[in-house]
Structure formats: C-alpha cells, structure tokens
Scaffold this motif. Structure first.
Motif, short mmCIF file in Angstrom:
data_model
loop_
_atom_site.label_atom_id
_atom_site.label_comp_id
_atom_site.label_asym_id
_atom_site.label_seq_id
_atom_site.Cartn_x
_atom_site.Cartn_y
_atom_site.Cartn_z
N UNK A 144 43.34 53.95 39.16
CA UNK A 144 43.63 53.99 37.72
C UNK A 144 43.74 52.58 37.16
N UNK A 145 43.11 52.37 36.04
CA UNK A 145 43.11 51.07 35.39
C UNK A 145 44.27 51.00 34.41
N UNK A 146 45.09 49.97 34.53
CA UNK A 146 46.19 49.79 33.58
C UNK A 146 46.10 48.47 32.83
N UNK A 147 45.29 47.54 33.32
CA UNK A 147 45.12 46.25 32.65
C UNK A 147 44.68 45.21 33.65
N UNK A 148 44.26 44.05 33.14
CA UNK A 148 43.85 42.99 34.05
C UNK A 148 43.93 41.63 33.37
N UNK A 149 43.98 40.61 34.20
CA UNK A 149 43.89 39.23 33.76
C UNK A 149 42.92 38.55 34.70
N UNK A 150 42.02 37.77 34.16
CA UNK A 150 41.06 37.04 34.97
C UNK A 150 41.30 35.55 34.74
N UNK A 154 35.65 36.86 23.74
CA UNK A 154 34.91 35.78 24.37
C UNK A 154 34.66 35.96 25.86
N UNK A 155 35.34 36.84 26.52
CA UNK A 155 35.15 37.02 27.97
C UNK A 155 34.35 38.27 28.30
N UNK A 156 33.94 39.01 27.32
CA UNK A 156 33.32 40.32 27.52
C UNK A 156 32.10 40.30 28.44
N UNK A 157 31.35 39.21 28.43
CA UNK A 157 30.14 39.16 29.22
C UNK A 157 30.21 38.15 30.36
N UNK A 158 31.42 37.67 30.68
CA UNK A 158 31.59 36.81 31.85
C UNK A 158 31.42 37.66 33.11
N UNK A 181 32.90 37.79 36.11
CA UNK A 181 34.05 38.47 36.71
C UNK A 181 34.49 39.70 35.90
N UNK A 182 34.40 39.59 34.58
CA UNK A 182 34.77 40.71 33.72
C UNK A 182 33.80 41.87 33.88
N UNK A 183 32.50 41.56 33.92
CA UNK A 183 31.49 42.60 34.11
C UNK A 183 31.68 43.30 35.47
N UNK A 184 31.98 42.52 36.51
CA UNK A 184 32.21 43.11 37.83
C UNK A 184 33.44 44.02 37.81
N UNK A 185 34.50 43.56 37.16
CA UNK A 185 35.71 44.38 37.08
C UNK A 185 35.44 45.67 36.32
N UNK A 186 34.67 45.60 35.23
CA UNK A 186 34.36 46.81 34.46
C UNK A 186 33.56 47.80 35.31
N UNK A 187 32.65 47.28 36.13
CA UNK A 187 31.86 48.16 37.00
C UNK A 187 32.75 48.82 38.05
N UNK A 188 33.66 48.05 38.63
CA UNK A 188 34.57 48.62 39.63
C UNK A 188 35.42 49.74 39.02
#
Length: 154
Positions: A147-153, A126-130, A132-139
C-alpha cells in the motif's frame, strides 16, 4: 521580435533564490520585472542581488505598479489561494509551487478565478518525470511495494 513576458515573483525564500530566479534569468523571452515579500528588507535585498528592477512588500502594491504577464507564487501552500486569485483577477497567468493548496475549496476557487479571467493557472510538478519518481510510480502501479502512503526522493 516576440514580446518578452514580464514576471513577478511572490516570496523570496530559498527555493525562489536558488531555483526560480536563476531559471527565469536564463530564459531569453522573459524579463524578471519585480519581486515581493512581506519582509520588505528581504525583497529589497533579493532584488538588489539579482538585479530585479522592482521590490515590494506585498502583491497588491506589485500588481498596481507593474504590468506583469506572469506571477510566480513561491509561498507556503496555505496562502496560495488568495495570492493566486488576486493575480488572476489582474489578468496575470499564475505559476505556483506544489501543492496547489491544502483544501479542495481553495483549489476550486483558484480554478474558478482562472476560468473567469481567461488566464492560465499552472502548478509545478518538477519531479514528475525524474527517473527515480517514474520507477517508484511503476513499483506502486505493479503492486510491488504494498500500500502506498507517500514518499520522499532525495
């Protein structure tokens, strides 16, 4: 007039009551037919609160009594597989909260059950296209944050 889809929900926790039930009740082509929870009192209370016709202490009872098109699984991920497989074997499409499962073998078994039954298996992201999530994926993709290990928004 198109046929209305009959939905049953497994699990009566907070996400079910605050998100899933209200969402289904807003859909004009859906009938929220039944709900089940191993806490039978919670199932009965939830059904009464939201005017859901059927309340059951377990999936087997719900599936044997109701003619459902979709089963929405709102339980902890470690028990998604047996619930999904049983629903799929009854010919129900399955919608479930993320994560799909905690073990790849459980995912494989659910996918196999979906293929055998011809029913659909859908995991809610449900958050895939929010934004903040899109910005984080681009970063992450740009290497801007290491290195990416996980996130919470929030």
């Amino acid at each position: 007039m198109p046929k209305k889809l009959r939905v049953g929900i497994v699990g009566c926790g907070g996400v079910t009551q605050q998100v899933h039930i209200p969402a289904f009740l807003r859909l004009k082509d859906v009938i929220l037919q039944a709900i089940c929870d191993k806490n039978e009192n919670l199932a009965q209370e939830t059904a009464a609160r939201f005017h859901i016709p059927g309340a059951y202490p377990g999936l087997s009872e719900m599936l044997s009594t109701e003619k459902l098109d979709i089963v929405d699984i709102c339980t902890p991920p470690q028990i998604h597989a047996p619930i999904a497989i049983e629903a799929l074997q009854h010919g129900c499409h399955v919608l479930m909260e993320k994560p799909m499962a905690l073990k790849v073998t459980d995912c494989d078994q659910m996918i196999d059950a979906a293929h055998k039954s011809g029913a659909k298996l859908c995991i809610i992201h449900n958050k895939l296209f929010d934004l903040p999530f899109l910005k984080a994926m681009k970063l992450v993709a740009d290497g801007a944050i290491g290195d990416f290990t996980g996130m919470r928004i929030f």
